[in-house]
Scaffold this motif. Structure first.
Motif, short mmCIF file in Angstrom:
data_model
loop_
_atom_site.label_atom_id
_atom_site.label_comp_id
_atom_site.label_asym_id
_atom_site.label_seq_id
_atom_site.Cartn_x
_atom_site.Cartn_y
_atom_site.Cartn_z
N ALA A 170 -3.68 23.57 -6.05
CA ALA A 170 -4.96 23.31 -6.38
C ALA A 170 -5.36 24.17 -7.68
N ALA A 171 -5.13 25.48 -7.35
CA ALA A 171 -5.59 26.19 -8.35
C ALA A 171 -4.54 26.17 -9.83
N LEU A 172 -3.39 25.90 -9.55
CA LEU A 172 -2.34 25.67 -10.66
C LEU A 172 -2.70 24.41 -11.47
N GLY A 173 -3.18 23.39 -10.72
CA GLY A 173 -3.91 21.91 -11.21
C GLY A 173 -5.09 22.34 -12.00
N GLN A 174 -5.79 23.07 -11.57
CA GLN A 174 -7.12 23.60 -12.28
C GLN A 174 -6.91 24.22 -13.53
N VAL A 175 -6.31 25.10 -13.68
CA VAL A 175 -5.73 25.96 -14.79
C VAL A 175 -4.98 24.90 -15.74
N PHE A 176 -4.16 24.08 -15.39
CA PHE A 176 -3.72 23.10 -16.26
C PHE A 176 -4.49 22.12 -17.01
N GLY A 177 -5.56 21.54 -16.00
CA GLY A 177 -6.55 20.58 -16.54
C GLY A 177 -7.62 21.46 -17.52
N VAL A 178 -7.93 22.66 -17.06
CA VAL A 178 -8.82 23.20 -18.22
C VAL A 178 -8.06 23.59 -19.49
N SER A 179 -6.93 24.08 -19.36
CA SER A 179 -6.17 24.18 -20.43
C SER A 179 -5.86 23.06 -21.36
N LEU A 180 -5.75 22.02 -20.76
CA LEU A 180 -5.48 20.62 -21.33
C LEU A 180 -6.66 20.30 -22.30
N VAL A 181 -7.80 20.47 -21.50
CA VAL A 181 -9.13 20.11 -22.15
C VAL A 181 -9.63 20.88 -23.23
N VAL A 182 -9.32 22.34 -23.04
CA VAL A 182 -9.79 23.13 -24.11
C VAL A 182 -9.00 23.03 -25.21
N THR A 183 -7.68 23.07 -25.17
CA THR A 183 -6.52 22.54 -26.19
C THR A 183 -7.12 21.45 -27.03
N VAL A 184 -7.19 20.44 -26.55
CA VAL A 184 -7.78 19.20 -27.20
C VAL A 184 -8.92 19.48 -27.77
N ALA A 185 -9.86 19.97 -27.21
CA ALA A 185 -11.12 20.14 -28.03
C ALA A 185 -11.26 20.96 -29.21
N MET A 186 -10.35 22.18 -29.07
CA MET A 186 -10.12 23.11 -30.32
C MET A 186 -9.14 22.55 -31.37
N VAL A 187 -8.47 21.52 -31.18
CA VAL A 187 -7.69 20.88 -32.23
C VAL A 187 -8.77 19.83 -32.69
N GLY A 188 -9.77 19.14 -32.01
CA GLY A 188 -10.78 18.29 -32.60
C GLY A 188 -11.75 19.14 -33.34
#
Length: 85
Positions: free
Chosen positions: A6-24
């Motif tokens: 569950a923690a690994l999934g949360q880290v993956f999800g937050v990392s994905l969202v922040v990465t896409v947001a920063m590229v935008g």
């Protein structure tokens, strides 16, 4: 070894969202600092006769630089998290 999936999934999800947001946000910064006005009668995609960023509006340029500042702040925060972790 026990993996908290569950923690690994949360880290993956937050990392994905922040990465896409920063590229935008970085893309908005590029667009804001490089936009030139289209002149009447000028073909689509033709280079404007203005030099540098003289054709870019002050508001667009300011917002572009603000986007760059946001990206730099997020990178600094990430480095801070790694160092002080």
């Amino acid at each position: 070894m026990n993996i908290d999936w569950a923690a690994l999934g949360q880290v993956f999800g937050v990392s994905l969202v922040v990465t896409v947001a920063m590229v935008g946000v970085f893309t908005l910064g590029i667009v804001g600092t490089s936009r030139t006005p289209q002149r009447e009668g000028q073909p689509e995609g033709a280079v404007a006769a203005t030099s540098g960023s003289a054709g870019t509006s002050a508001v667009a340029r300011t917002l572009g630089y603000a986007c760059y500042a946001v990206c730099a702040a997020v990178v600094a925060y990430g480095i801070n998290l790694i160092v002080n972790g």
